[in-house]
Design an enzyme around this catalytic site. Structure first.
Site, mmCIF file in Angstrom:
data_model
loop_
_atom_site.group_PDB
_atom_site.id
_atom_site.type_symbol
_atom_site.label_atom_id
_atom_site.label_comp_id
_atom_site.label_asym_id
_atom_site.label_seq_id
_atom_site.Cartn_x
_atom_site.Cartn_y
_atom_site.Cartn_z
ATOM 1 N N HIS A 34 -13.813 18.560 64.718
ATOM 2 C CA HIS A 34 -13.119 18.132 63.495
ATOM 3 C C HIS A 34 -13.841 16.964 62.811
ATOM 4 C CE1 HIS A 34 -9.555 20.735 63.617
ATOM 5 N NE2 HIS A 34 -9.628 20.625 64.923
ATOM 6 N N ASP A 171 -21.519 26.603 62.214
ATOM 7 C CA ASP A 171 -21.667 27.873 62.932
ATOM 8 C C ASP A 171 -22.973 28.566 62.551
ATOM 9 O OD1 ASP A 171 -19.179 27.198 63.798
ATOM 10 O OD2 ASP A 171 -18.119 28.794 62.740
#
Length: 394
Positions: A34, A171
């Protein structure tokens, strides 16, 4: 999942063409959770779970796609790229659209068949791997010479704008830039990066899948983003140069945020601490101090559980079950939260034993039978050389 050599054989049988084959890996994030949308740092790695994609031009204007693992096909033309009523083609079509929007010449047809062994829904970024495999394959096939960063950015844009998932770049970046025996320290503010050594054959990455995904996940994610932005607003009134939590300090939070909103303070305090913790964790790895690194993973989980409040009882249970285990150096929840996997650093020769023990204890307490995955750090997106056993035995 079929072997890469069999993928070539199947492609030739289906499309009567000799294909180029590429692979693109899934990823894990060791620490830095996060922090990406707060212009912070993340520490992902590509793993030895991959999407394998075969591609060849077909001398028509048709785009023919075949998802081997789903036994499903889709067909369109290069000038009619639009969202489908299925999900899986959109990850590929979104990349084609991005290439066209960015003036890359994709103006003749081609065939794609793909297969993979990245577990679905486990938070290992199978969608990013498919996007990056597609972008890299098209760049190679059409000789577009797209650099690695742009392959990651185009793939991210495909997921954001075509698929409709507002993910950060981590990612796709990890999938493209992965390097064996290294983690990627990525700065989400400017996409600069550094390879951090993770050179050990004594440690494996064990992923334990809770098999739950609570409905809170998406709404809580948006709420956490808003809370972080509110903390920045409160600080920037006094320090205009602070435009994200990357530039905030605990002292600023205590002075300007805590007196106004205790919950916003806790959220922001976790992020500021996590960014600092990641930098210390990188120093641990440079000294091959995996014990200290693992301890920081436990600290991250505690912060996610108690300050950021994105964990759940199942994730907490999996972490509790490995705490104090002499073969486990560190563990934490991984990903957005409220379900999914925990990531564990485990002594290599005990990984299977630990996994089975924890799975049995988890089932006893929850009634849920869980899968687990043992992963190794791998290199990023590349062309598959079928003469190399490492990629032939998929």
């Amino acid at each position: 999942m079929i072997k890469a050599a069999n993928l070539k054989k199947l492609f030739i049988e289906k499309f009567s063409q000799n294909p180029l084959i590429v692979r693109s890996p899934g990823r894990v994030n060791l620490i830095g959770e996060h922090t990406d949308y707060n212009e912070g740092l993340v520490l992902p790695a590509a793993i030895n779970k991959n999407v394998y994609l075969a591609i060849a031009k077909n001398n028509t204007d048709k785009v023919r796609l075949y998802a081997i693992d789903l036994s499903d096909s889709f067909e369109t033309t290069v000038d009619a790229i639009k969202k489908t009523d299925k999900l899986w083609p959109d990850y590929i079509l979104g990349v084609i659209e991005q290439l066209q929007l960015n003036n890359y010449a994709i103006n003749e047809g081609f065939d794609i068949a793909f297969s993979g062994d990245i577990p679905q829904g486990a938070g290992l970024s199978s969608s990013a791997a498919l996007e990056c495999a597609t972008a890299f394959a098209l760049s190679t096939l059409f000789e577009l010479h797209i650099n690695k960063l742009d392959i990651a950015l185009l793939s991210q844009a495909a997921e954001n704008q075509f698929v409709g998932v507002n993910c950060g770049l981590m990612d796709q970046f990890a999938s493209v830039f992965g390097k064996e025996q290294h983690l990627v320290k990525l700065d989400c503010a400017d996409y600069s990066y550094e390879y951090i050594p993770f050179k050990t054959s004594d440690i494996k990455i064990l992923l334990l899948d809770t098999q739950v995904k609570h409905s809170l996940a998406s709404s809580a994610y948006n709420e956490r983003r808003e809370q972080c932005e509110e903390g920045v607003r409160l600080i920037s009134r006094h320090h205009p140069s602070v435009t994200s939590l990357r530039h905030a300090t605990e002292e600023m939070l205590l002075k300007y945020v805590k007196p106004v909103d205790e919950i916003v303070y806790r959220r922001c305090s976790y992020v500021v601490a996590e960014i600092a913790r990641l930098q210390l964790a990188c120093e641990d790895l440079k000294k091959d101090d995996f014990k200290a690194f693992g301890q920081r993973m436990f600290e991250t989980h505690e912060g996610l559980e108690k300050q950021y409040e994105v964990s759940c009882k199942e994730l907490d249970l999996l972490v509790q079950l490995v705490k104090g285990n002499q073969y486990v150096l560190g563990a934490r929840m991984m990903g957005g939260g409220f379900g999914g996997c925990t990531i564990n650093l485990v002594k290599a020769d005990k990984a299977e034993e630990v996994a089975q023990q924890v799975a049995a204890a988890y089932k006893e307490q929850t009634g849920i039978e869980i899968p687990y995955y043992i992963a190794e750090i791998n290199s990023g997106t590349s062309i598959v050389d079928l003469t190399q056993a490492s990629y032939g035995q998929v």
